[in-house]
Scaffold this active site. Sequence first.
Site, PDB file in Angstrom:
ATOM      1  N   GLY A   1       9.512  29.008   4.112  1.00 14.55           N
ATOM      2  CA  GLY A   1      10.901  28.997   5.138  1.00 14.55           C
ATOM      3  C   GLY A   1      11.204  29.453   6.621  1.00 14.55           C
ATOM      4  O   GLY A   1      10.986  30.624   6.674  1.00 14.55           O
ATOM      5  N   THR A   2      11.093  28.422   7.886  1.00 12.27           N
ATOM      6  CA  THR A   2      10.367  28.557   9.080  1.00 12.27           C
ATOM      7  C   THR A   2      10.888  27.540   9.616  1.00 12.27           C
ATOM      8  O   THR A   2      11.580  26.888   9.410  1.00 12.27           O
ATOM      9  CB  THR A   2       9.052  28.716   8.224  1.00 12.27           C
ATOM     10  OG1 THR A   2       8.320  29.041   9.860  1.00 12.27           O
ATOM     11  CG2 THR A   2       8.940  27.276   8.627  1.00 12.27           C
ATOM     12  N   SER A   3      10.458  29.071  11.101  1.00 11.78           N
ATOM     13  CA  SER A   3      10.526  28.104  12.884  1.00 11.78           C
ATOM     14  C   SER A   3       9.850  28.464  12.872  1.00 11.78           C
ATOM     15  O   SER A   3       9.156  29.319  13.415  1.00 11.78           O
ATOM     16  CB  SER A   3      12.039  28.679  13.016  1.00 11.78           C
ATOM     17  OG  SER A   3      13.484  28.859  12.344  1.00 11.78           O
TER      18      SER A   3
END
Length: 216
Positions: free
Chosen positions: A19-21
């Site tokens: 779960g990231t950017s």
Amino acid sequence: MDSINVDINHLKKGEVNLGTSIMAVTFKDGVILGADSRTTTGSYIANRVTDKLTQIHDKVWCCRSGSAADTQAVADIVKYHLDMYKANNGRSPTTKIAASLFQELCYNNKDNLTAGIICAGYDEKNGGEVYSIPLGGSIHKHEYTIAGSGSVFVYGWCKKNFKPQMTQEETINFIKTALSQAIRWDGSSGGVIRMVILTKAGIERLIFYPNEYVDA
């Protein structure tokens, strides 16, 4: 290049999630990739300093989002095929070739993978290039692209502030600000901000700790 047939059914998805950017941006001298470093297992933070920027071949790198196991497996498979490409052809593969391999793998296994990839690289003929391969296995070329759970919070800011042919310093600040805001608002993003700069001069890696970007 021959079609890639790989059975990835054995991979276990959803247990460890990036779960990231993530993002990649072209600029006048090349391309820069950036990512946060948080890995989650449900609501539990499994790793605060994950490196989501993976070297695929020389000056071709990728950003990974989705299932950690899936994206790492796909990256390893693409790296193998690019090494074989260079051995068989005597020249380095382009960013487009690498992105096409990602696309073929992700599309052929779209029902079994949770993998969103940004593939970016630099070569002297084409300069910096950025391709996104989202869930489902389509492929899109961009001047810049953002992805991951944190990207929804910065789409508007990026669209307003991106400028073609930025300098390296402007691009670093653009990525640092975008990712710092994604981290601020997205509970699944966090940790440090890592960047990879790909230019004619070579490869440079940067890292920004929370005290260096919280006021960006």
